[in-house]
Design a protein around this motif. Sequence first.
Motif, PDB file in Angstrom:
ATOM      1  N   LYS A  21       7.555 132.461 -38.076  1.00  7.59           N
ATOM      2  CA  LYS A  21       7.150 133.851 -38.278  1.00  7.59           C
ATOM      3  C   LYS A  21       7.897 134.459 -39.452  1.00  7.59           C
ATOM      4  O   LYS A  21       8.900 133.936 -39.908  1.00  7.59           O
ATOM      5  CB  LYS A  21       7.456 134.679 -37.024  1.00  7.59           C
ATOM      6  CG  LYS A  21       6.729 134.210 -35.794  1.00  7.59           C
ATOM      7  CD  LYS A  21       7.130 135.032 -34.591  1.00  7.59           C
ATOM      8  CE  LYS A  21       6.392 134.537 -33.352  1.00  7.59           C
ATOM      9  NZ  LYS A  21       6.730 135.326 -32.183  1.00  7.59           N
ATOM     10  N   GLY A  23       8.726 138.634 -41.161  1.00  9.22           N
ATOM     11  CA  GLY A  23       8.643 140.053 -40.864  1.00  9.22           C
ATOM     12  C   GLY A  23       8.298 140.864 -42.093  1.00  9.22           C
ATOM     13  O   GLY A  23       8.661 140.517 -43.207  1.00  9.22           O
ATOM     14  N   TYR A  25       7.804 145.177 -43.298  1.00 11.57           N
ATOM     15  CA  TYR A  25       7.921 146.587 -42.935  1.00 11.57           C
ATOM     16  C   TYR A  25       6.641 147.293 -43.334  1.00 11.57           C
ATOM     17  O   TYR A  25       6.158 147.156 -44.449  1.00 11.57           O
ATOM     18  CB  TYR A  25       9.112 147.230 -43.647  1.00 11.57           C
ATOM     19  CG  TYR A  25      10.426 146.892 -43.018  1.00 11.57           C
ATOM     20  CD1 TYR A  25      10.911 147.654 -41.959  1.00 11.57           C
ATOM     21  CD2 TYR A  25      11.174 145.808 -43.451  1.00 11.57           C
ATOM     22  CE1 TYR A  25      12.108 147.342 -41.359  1.00 11.57           C
ATOM     23  CE2 TYR A  25      12.377 145.481 -42.865  1.00 11.57           C
ATOM     24  CZ  TYR A  25      12.849 146.260 -41.811  1.00 11.57           C
ATOM     25  OH  TYR A  25      14.040 145.949 -41.217  1.00 11.57           O
ATOM     26  N   LYS A  26       6.083 148.018 -42.384  1.00 11.65           N
ATOM     27  CA  LYS A  26       4.883 148.812 -42.651  1.00 11.65           C
ATOM     28  C   LYS A  26       5.129 150.192 -42.077  1.00 11.65           C
ATOM     29  O   LYS A  26       5.418 150.327 -40.884  1.00 11.65           O
ATOM     30  CB  LYS A  26       3.664 148.142 -42.009  1.00 11.65           C
ATOM     31  CG  LYS A  26       2.357 148.731 -42.433  1.00 11.65           C
ATOM     32  CD  LYS A  26       1.204 147.893 -41.895  1.00 11.65           C
ATOM     33  CE  LYS A  26      -0.099 148.395 -42.421  1.00 11.65           C
ATOM     34  NZ  LYS A  26      -1.216 147.580 -41.953  1.00 11.65           N
ATOM     35  N   ASN A  27       5.063 151.190 -42.916  1.00 15.72           N
ATOM     36  CA  ASN A  27       5.353 152.574 -42.508  1.00 15.72           C
ATOM     37  C   ASN A  27       6.733 152.672 -41.854  1.00 15.72           C
ATOM     38  O   ASN A  27       6.905 153.312 -40.829  1.00 15.72           O
ATOM     39  CB  ASN A  27       4.268 153.111 -41.576  1.00 15.72           C
ATOM     40  CG  ASN A  27       2.907 153.126 -42.236  1.00 15.72           C
ATOM     41  OD1 ASN A  27       2.797 153.371 -43.436  1.00 15.72           O
ATOM     42  ND2 ASN A  27       1.875 152.851 -41.462  1.00 15.72           N
ATOM     43  N   VAL A  29       8.335 150.564 -40.155  1.00 16.85           N
ATOM     44  CA  VAL A  29       8.438 149.880 -38.862  1.00 16.85           C
ATOM     45  C   VAL A  29       8.363 148.378 -39.126  1.00 16.85           C
ATOM     46  O   VAL A  29       7.484 147.907 -39.853  1.00 16.85           O
ATOM     47  CB  VAL A  29       7.298 150.315 -37.904  1.00 16.85           C
ATOM     48  CG1 VAL A  29       7.363 149.548 -36.593  1.00 16.85           C
ATOM     49  CG2 VAL A  29       7.357 151.817 -37.646  1.00 16.85           C
ATOM     50  N   PHE A  30       9.278 147.632 -38.535  1.00 19.79           N
ATOM     51  CA  PHE A  30       9.328 146.190 -38.719  1.00 19.79           C
ATOM     52  C   PHE A  30       8.290 145.518 -37.836  1.00 19.79           C
ATOM     53  O   PHE A  30       8.219 145.759 -36.641  1.00 19.79           O
ATOM     54  CB  PHE A  30      10.727 145.658 -38.372  1.00 19.79           C
ATOM     55  CG  PHE A  30      10.890 144.182 -38.587  1.00 19.79           C
ATOM     56  CD1 PHE A  30      11.030 143.668 -39.856  1.00 19.79           C
ATOM     57  CD2 PHE A  30      10.906 143.313 -37.507  1.00 19.79           C
ATOM     58  CE1 PHE A  30      11.185 142.311 -40.061  1.00 19.79           C
ATOM     59  CE2 PHE A  30      11.055 141.949 -37.690  1.00 19.79           C
ATOM     60  CZ  PHE A  30      11.195 141.449 -38.982  1.00 19.79           C
ATOM     61  N   HIS A  31       7.446 144.685 -38.445  1.00 21.52           N
ATOM     62  CA  HIS A  31       6.420 143.936 -37.726  1.00 21.52           C
ATOM     63  C   HIS A  31       6.638 142.447 -37.985  1.00 21.52           C
ATOM     64  O   HIS A  31       6.783 142.029 -39.126  1.00 21.52           O
ATOM     65  CB  HIS A  31       5.010 144.311 -38.201  1.00 21.52           C
ATOM     66  CG  HIS A  31       4.636 145.726 -37.936  1.00 21.52           C
ATOM     67  ND1 HIS A  31       4.166 146.143 -36.722  1.00 21.52           N
ATOM     68  CD2 HIS A  31       4.671 146.824 -38.721  1.00 21.52           C
ATOM     69  CE1 HIS A  31       3.919 147.439 -36.773  1.00 21.52           C
ATOM     70  NE2 HIS A  31       4.227 147.876 -37.977  1.00 21.52           N
ATOM     71  N   GLU A  32       6.646 141.677 -36.918  1.00 18.96           N
ATOM     72  CA  GLU A  32       6.766 140.238 -37.049  1.00 18.96           C
ATOM     73  C   GLU A  32       5.390 139.619 -36.848  1.00 18.96           C
ATOM     74  O   GLU A  32       4.644 140.034 -35.973  1.00 18.96           O
ATOM     75  CB  GLU A  32       7.748 139.707 -36.001  1.00 18.96           C
ATOM     76  CG  GLU A  32       8.184 138.292 -36.251  1.00 18.96           C
ATOM     77  CD  GLU A  32       9.285 137.874 -35.300  1.00 18.96           C
ATOM     78  OE1 GLU A  32      10.349 137.504 -35.785  1.00 18.96           O
ATOM     79  OE2 GLU A  32       9.055 137.918 -34.076  1.00 18.96           O
ATOM     80  N   GLN A  33       5.064 138.648 -37.689  1.00 18.94           N
ATOM     81  CA  GLN A  33       3.775 137.993 -37.549  1.00 18.94           C
ATOM     82  C   GLN A  33       3.912 136.519 -37.871  1.00 18.94           C
ATOM     83  O   GLN A  33       4.877 136.099 -38.494  1.00 18.94           O
ATOM     84  CB  GLN A  33       2.728 138.656 -38.431  1.00 18.94           C
ATOM     85  CG  GLN A  33       3.006 138.585 -39.921  1.00 18.94           C
ATOM     86  CD  GLN A  33       2.020 139.416 -40.707  1.00 18.94           C
ATOM     87  OE1 GLN A  33       1.806 140.587 -40.431  1.00 18.94           O
ATOM     88  NE2 GLN A  33       1.397 138.803 -41.700  1.00 18.94           N
TER      89      GLN A  33
END
Length: 185
Positions: A21, A23, A25-27, A29-33
């Motif tokens: 995965k 990570g 940052y969007k807006n 906020v940390f998002h893991e994908q």
Amino acid sequence: MLELIRYTEKINNLLERYGVKFGIYKNNVFHEQLFPFDCIPRIITKKEFDYLNRGLIQRVDALNAFLKDIYSEKKIVKDGVIPEEFIFSSSGYSIECENILPPKGIYSHISGIDLVQAKDGTWYVLEDNLRIPSGASYPMIARELCRKASPLTYRNNQIEDNRDYAQLLKEVMDHVNTGGINAIF
């Protein structure tokens, strides 16, 4: 390569199983994908690779020169190119490194330069990762899984081998080693 296309779902499932995965940052906020795997390789000719390689070496040299300057003479600030607060407010700036010249003047031993190619074929730098460039791990694990899923793809096509990455990394660390123990963490 057609054989590899058949294994795309299997390889993506293995990447998910192994937790490959990243990570973003969007807006704020940390998002893991999951790391996206594309079974159709990007083919880069030797001529184009050599061109990119020269440019990346030049860029890393420039980044090291920039780091040397901000941790010593700060000409870039004195000349008004970059505002002082831009440097000193950066989370990556370490006051402890002021006036310290690392072995061979190399501040960034491993640099992850993210490239993108426009539709017209022009290459652009998306970002420079000097803190924790993890990008090498993605193609390494993807290639390893591809080799397992479709060994013939790698036997029957001219694909640059990346399995010596750890040795190359060791050589880079040995180059600047002043007698200690190399540690990568």
